[in-house]
Design a protein around this motif. Structure first.
Motif, mmCIF file in Angstrom:
data_model
loop_
_atom_site.group_PDB
_atom_site.id
_atom_site.type_symbol
_atom_site.label_atom_id
_atom_site.label_comp_id
_atom_site.label_asym_id
_atom_site.label_seq_id
_atom_site.Cartn_x
_atom_site.Cartn_y
_atom_site.Cartn_z
ATOM 1 N N VAL A 46 0.857 -1.187 0.000
ATOM 2 C CA VAL A 46 0.000 0.000 0.000
ATOM 3 C C VAL A 46 0.890 1.233 0.000
ATOM 4 O O VAL A 46 1.795 1.351 0.827
ATOM 5 C CB VAL A 46 -0.908 0.008 1.240
ATOM 6 C CG1 VAL A 46 -1.750 1.260 1.270
ATOM 7 C CG2 VAL A 46 -1.784 -1.229 1.253
ATOM 8 N N PRO A 47 0.718 2.151 -0.939
ATOM 9 C CA PRO A 47 1.578 3.331 -0.955
ATOM 10 C C PRO A 47 1.378 4.170 0.299
ATOM 11 O O PRO A 47 0.332 4.131 0.939
ATOM 12 C CB PRO A 47 1.111 4.093 -2.208
ATOM 13 C CG PRO A 47 -0.272 3.594 -2.460
ATOM 14 C CD PRO A 47 -0.302 2.171 -1.986
ATOM 15 N N ALA B 144 -3.070 7.500 7.562
ATOM 16 C CA ALA B 144 -3.295 6.291 8.352
ATOM 17 C C ALA B 144 -4.786 6.002 8.467
ATOM 18 O O ALA B 144 -5.631 6.886 8.337
ATOM 19 C CB ALA B 144 -2.675 6.472 9.737
ATOM 20 N N ASP B 145 -5.102 4.729 8.729
ATOM 21 C CA ASP B 145 -6.478 4.363 9.055
ATOM 22 C C ASP B 145 -6.790 4.866 10.463
ATOM 23 O O ASP B 145 -5.958 4.762 11.366
ATOM 24 C CB ASP B 145 -6.645 2.845 9.010
ATOM 25 C CG ASP B 145 -6.482 2.283 7.603
ATOM 26 O OD1 ASP B 145 -6.770 3.028 6.648
ATOM 27 O OD2 ASP B 145 -6.062 1.118 7.486
ATOM 28 N N ASN B 146 -7.988 5.403 10.647
ATOM 29 C CA ASN B 146 -8.374 5.962 11.947
ATOM 30 C C ASN B 146 -9.620 5.268 12.478
ATOM 31 O O ASN B 146 -10.608 5.117 11.754
ATOM 32 C CB ASN B 146 -8.630 7.470 11.833
ATOM 33 C CG ASN B 146 -7.376 8.247 11.489
ATOM 34 O OD1 ASN B 146 -6.346 8.100 12.133
ATOM 35 N ND2 ASN B 146 -7.442 9.074 10.452
ATOM 36 N N ARG C 297 -0.224 1.819 8.886
ATOM 37 C CA ARG C 297 -0.418 2.579 10.120
ATOM 38 C C ARG C 297 -1.909 2.683 10.445
ATOM 39 O O ARG C 297 -2.731 2.927 9.573
ATOM 40 C CB ARG C 297 0.163 3.990 9.991
ATOM 41 C CG ARG C 297 1.682 4.047 9.907
ATOM 42 C CD ARG C 297 2.159 5.478 9.765
ATOM 43 N NE ARG C 297 1.657 6.090 8.535
ATOM 44 C CZ ARG C 297 1.175 7.317 8.447
ATOM 45 N NH1 ARG C 297 1.076 8.077 9.522
ATOM 46 N NH2 ARG C 297 0.762 7.802 7.294
ATOM 47 N N THR C 298 -2.216 2.491 11.720
ATOM 48 C CA THR C 298 -3.592 2.627 12.195
ATOM 49 C C THR C 298 -3.571 3.422 13.494
ATOM 50 O O THR C 298 -2.778 3.122 14.398
ATOM 51 C CB THR C 298 -4.246 1.255 12.441
ATOM 52 O OG1 THR C 298 -4.319 0.528 11.213
ATOM 53 C CG2 THR C 298 -5.656 1.414 12.994
ATOM 54 N N ASN C 299 -4.441 4.421 13.580
ATOM 55 C CA ASN C 299 -4.598 5.195 14.804
ATOM 56 C C ASN C 299 -5.924 4.818 15.458
ATOM 57 O O ASN C 299 -6.979 4.872 14.809
ATOM 58 C CB ASN C 299 -4.581 6.692 14.509
ATOM 59 C CG ASN C 299 -3.251 7.157 13.925
ATOM 60 O OD1 ASN C 299 -2.194 6.650 14.300
ATOM 61 N ND2 ASN C 299 -3.295 8.107 13.005
ATOM 62 N N VAL D 10 2.035 -0.740 12.229
ATOM 63 C CA VAL D 10 2.134 0.035 13.468
ATOM 64 C C VAL D 10 0.740 0.520 13.865
ATOM 65 O O VAL D 10 0.017 1.099 13.043
ATOM 66 C CB VAL D 10 3.078 1.248 13.304
ATOM 67 C CG1 VAL D 10 3.110 2.082 14.586
ATOM 68 C CG2 VAL D 10 4.487 0.781 12.937
ATOM 69 N N ILE D 11 0.366 0.260 15.108
ATOM 70 C CA ILE D 11 -0.914 0.715 15.649
ATOM 71 C C ILE D 11 -0.628 1.674 16.796
ATOM 72 O O ILE D 11 0.031 1.308 17.783
ATOM 73 C CB ILE D 11 -1.768 -0.463 16.144
ATOM 74 C CG1 ILE D 11 -2.077 -1.421 14.989
ATOM 75 C CG2 ILE D 11 -3.069 0.040 16.762
ATOM 76 C CD1 ILE D 11 -2.836 -2.665 15.413
#
Length: 236
Positions: A105-106, A110-112, A131-133, A156-157
């Protein structure tokens, strides 16, 4: 005739004891001392068998315990004899095949996941971004990665819980690491190191205040074959 003058009889050679007969099914290499590489190879076969549903979690745990107690190659072979594609433990170990990630995935936002006096859940078959927040304020966030598709090796979360909770569940055969702080609350990441150097790595960072962040493996859930699962997900 004088008995003292009788010719001496040559002494008979001592008869050697019969050689021990090896048990039925005994191979010449079975008596070899098992190496760490031999044990790890058998453990890999058992892990794949459980991931495919051929062994239950209890059967897998019992056999793995015997694997690391085994002293010789002959003790290892019966543990995988009833499983398909069980290589000879004395054969050279093939090079490990990397996990089939991707396409990557470019880099992007981040996913929130946000829960304010509410709840937010991400579970089932979904594609994990790099990345997920996750943010919880008087609410709860649940992130279940046990059936997710990993598009990259490192995920990374960033988790923050304030008077709320963030719960993260991962498969048992990936690497899980974390770093965070709990103030009048809890930050608990159950570290996990996969035996496969190419397995996905999930890193949980965060902070909790009068709340809790909890990340741990989910019993009985495994990433078995990422390439096969990705093809199935894409309809190939």
């Amino acid at each position: 005739m004088d008995p003292e003058k009788q010719p001496q009889q040559p002494a008979r050679p001592a008869t050697a004891p019969p050689a021990p007969v090896p048990p039925a099914g005994f191979a010449p290499g079975d008596g070899l001392r098992a190496s760490d590489a031999d044990r790890d190879r058998i453990a890999d076969i058992l892990r794949e068998a459980m991931a495919e549903g051929r062994l239950t979690a209890d059967e897998h745990a019992e056999r793995v315990d015997l694997v690391y107690r085994a002293k010789t190659v002959g003790e290892l072979q019966p543990l995988v004899r009833d499983l398909p594609s069980s290589p000879d433990a004395s054969a050279p170990r093939p090079e490990p095949q990397p996990y089939a990630y991707g396409p990557e995935v470019p880099d992007g936002p981040a996913d929130n996941l946000v829960a304010v006096f509410s709840s937010a859940t991400r579970k089932g078959r979904w594609r994990v971004g790099p990345r997920t927040n996750a943010f919880s304020l008087f609410g709860s966030v649940e992130i279940d990665l046990t059936e997710a598709l990993f598009g990259q090796r490192l995920t990374v979360i960033n988790a923050t819980a304030i008077f709320g909770s963030v719960d993260i569940r991962v498969p048992e055969n990936i690497t899980l690491r974390g770093s965070g702080t709990g103030v009048f609350g809890g930050f608990d990441v159950r570290s996990l190191e996969s035996v496969d150097p190419e397995a996905p790595v999930v890193v949980v960072n965060g902070f909790s205040l009068f709340g809790g962040v909890d990340a741990k493996p989910k019993r009985g859930k495994f990433v078995a074959d990422l390439q096969r699962r990705l093809r199935k997900h894409l309809g190939h």
